[in-house]
Design an enzyme around this catalytic site. Structure first.
Site, PDB file in Angstrom:
ATOM      1  N   GLY A  94      38.445  48.124  57.520  1.00  0.00           N
ATOM      2  CA  GLY A  94      38.380  47.314  56.317  1.00  0.00           C
ATOM      3  C   GLY A  94      39.615  46.435  56.227  1.00  0.00           C
ATOM      4  N   GLY A 136      40.196  43.279  55.790  1.00  0.00           N
ATOM      5  CA  GLY A 136      40.308  42.149  54.874  1.00  0.00           C
ATOM      6  C   GLY A 136      40.664  40.863  55.572  1.00  0.00           C
ATOM      7  N   CYS A 173      37.924  46.227  34.740  1.00  0.00           N
ATOM      8  CA  CYS A 173      38.548  47.123  35.716  1.00  0.00           C
ATOM      9  C   CYS A 173      39.975  47.471  35.300  1.00  0.00           C
ATOM     10  CB  CYS A 173      38.537  46.484  37.105  1.00  0.00           C
ATOM     11  SG  CYS A 173      36.907  46.411  37.870  1.00  0.00           S
TER      12      CYS A 173
END
Length: 445
Positions: free
Chosen positions: A210, A212, A394
């Site tokens: 992951g 990015g 969030c």
């Protein structure tokens, strides 16, 4: 009790009796029931609601924050009762809930102060039951679905992310040791903190699951001499990460592959995953940790950095799941560690970062607000409202709710890492000294 409060309570009693006798119109009954819930929910500040029927309702003890909202759809009160999170987010996106005084962050702060009361709402309880029934389908992410889920969020314009992220495009929780750091400083410190836990030295092979836009991988190669392979399913991210490696002169030491972690067949000294485990899904935990166990060399070290919840069970928010992260699942620390232990690995260190992501999201919200008009030219007003709500809800989930970030260090052998945690602070201090020396000589370390 003031005359206004007495009048307010009398109206509740009068209309409540009319509901019981079936003499109140559905729209008015829905608003009355919503008002009863808000009366229990609002514990701070003052919330004023102008309902679709022209009535005004006031909730809370008064003081700051003070927010006024107008509901323009007669069906909205009932929708808010039936599915609070989904209906609130959609109403803000659609403009059927308009904030006339105060801010969205203030509204969410007022409404999310008491999560126990929110979870006790009938609609909330019903939706949790439905999610439990649909759990495997909701949070099951085979490779084909993972590709689609990643594309939904990460293959939108990179220009959008540049509006609110730091210069290195770190799209995960920053690290605020004092709370006074700028966003860029805190993201730099996050990378340094992770590197320290990985016990890096020149020449080690590192897998970044992951990866990015490539910032962490480039940092590990440039500052620590590692050879890094980054994995992502996002076409946009892979393209940007490869360009970044080339521009940094590190293409020989950093490579990026558009590949699912389950397809990885290499062997690595270190494995790191930052902000990706939330996309695995509950049914994928064993495959994730099984992969880590398989690709780590016998003396290897792994580090998982992920969002979690201290709620009794993991899950996902209906609005976030629908509009932002389809297939997402926020785990509890206990179920994550249990899955890691089932893989046969040692859990060698655990750190819980509580309010660090709340501060990160505050910075992102402020940056996005400053560039909102640019975002509107990239997309449209409804998209901007969606993104505002995403960042704000969030933040409040971390600030007032049950969310946090945990970092779990893993190893195959229990003697792979030092006996105490002193090495983490020592490595971070050593990196600071190295950077100071580099600044003085004008050479990149």
């Amino acid at each position: 009790m003031s005359d206004s409060e007495t009048s307010h309570n009398e109206r509740f009693e009068h209309e409540g009796s009319r509901i019981l006798r079936g003499r109140l119109a559905p729209a008015r009954a829905g608003m009355w029931l919503l008002a009863k819930s808000l009366g229990r929910l609002v514990r701070i500040g003052r919330l004023t609601v102008f309902d679709p029927l022209g009535e005004t309702w006031r909730f809370g003890p008064g003081g700051e924050p003070a927010v006024s909202v107008r509901l323009t759809d007669r069906a909205l009160p009932a929708q808010l009762l039936a599915n609070p999170s989904l209906a609130l987010g959609e109403a803000y996106m659609d403009g059927t809930l308009r904030i006339e005084a105060g801010t969205l962050r203030d509204l969410l702060s007022i409404c999310m102060t008491d999560m126990d009361t929110i979870d006790a709402l009938p609609g909330r309880r019903l939706n949790r039951c439905l999610d439990a029934f649909r759990n495997r389908r909701l949070h099951h992410n085979p490779i084909s679905r993972s590709h689609a889920n990643v594309a939904h969020h990460y293959d939108i314009s990179t220009e959008l992310y540049d509006l609110f992220l730091d210069a290195d495009r770190q799209y995960s929780c920053a690290y605020f040791p004092t709370g006074t750091e700028t966003l860029d400083e805190a993201q730099t410190l996050k990378k340094r903190h992770i590197a320290a836990k990985l016990l890096l030295r020149p020449g080690l092979e590192v897998l970044d699951i992951g990866s990015g836009w490539g910032g962490l991988a480039v940092e590990l190669a440039r500052q620590h001499g590692a050879r890094v392979t980054g994995l992502s399913l996002s076409t946009e991210q892979i393209t940007a990460a490869r360009d970044r490696a080339a521009q940094s002169g590190l293409s020989g030491r950093v490579t990026f592959e558009q590949r699912d972690y389950r397809e990885e067949r290499g062997q690595y000294d270190r494995v790191v995953s930052v902000g990706m485990f939330e996309h695995v899904g509950r049914s994928g935990f064993d495959a994730f940790f099984g992969t880590l166990q398989r690709v780590l060399k016998p003396d290897g070290v792994g580090l998982l950095h992920a969002i979690g919840t201290k709620a009794p069970k993991g899950g996902s928010d209906p609005w976030v799941r629908k509009y932002i992260f389809p297939g997402g699942y926020l785990p509890t620390l206990s179920e994550t560690i249990a899955a890691a232990e089932r893989s046969g690995m040692w859990v060698t260190d655990v750190e819980v970062l509580r309010l660090h992501y709340a501060e990160t999201l505050r910075h992102w919200s402020e940056r996005f607000a400053a560039e909102r008009e640019t975002a509107r030219t990239l997309y449209d007003e409804r998209f901007c409202r969606m993104w505002e709500f995403y960042l704000a809800v969030c933040e409040m989930a971390f600030r007032n709710g049950r969310l946090m970030v945990f970092q779990i260090q893993l190893a195959k052998r229990h003697d792979t890492v030092p006996l105490t945690r002193d090495y983490i602070a020592e490595a971070e201090a050593g990196q600071i000294a190295k950077n100071i020396s580099s600044d003085r000589t004008g050479r990149t370390p």
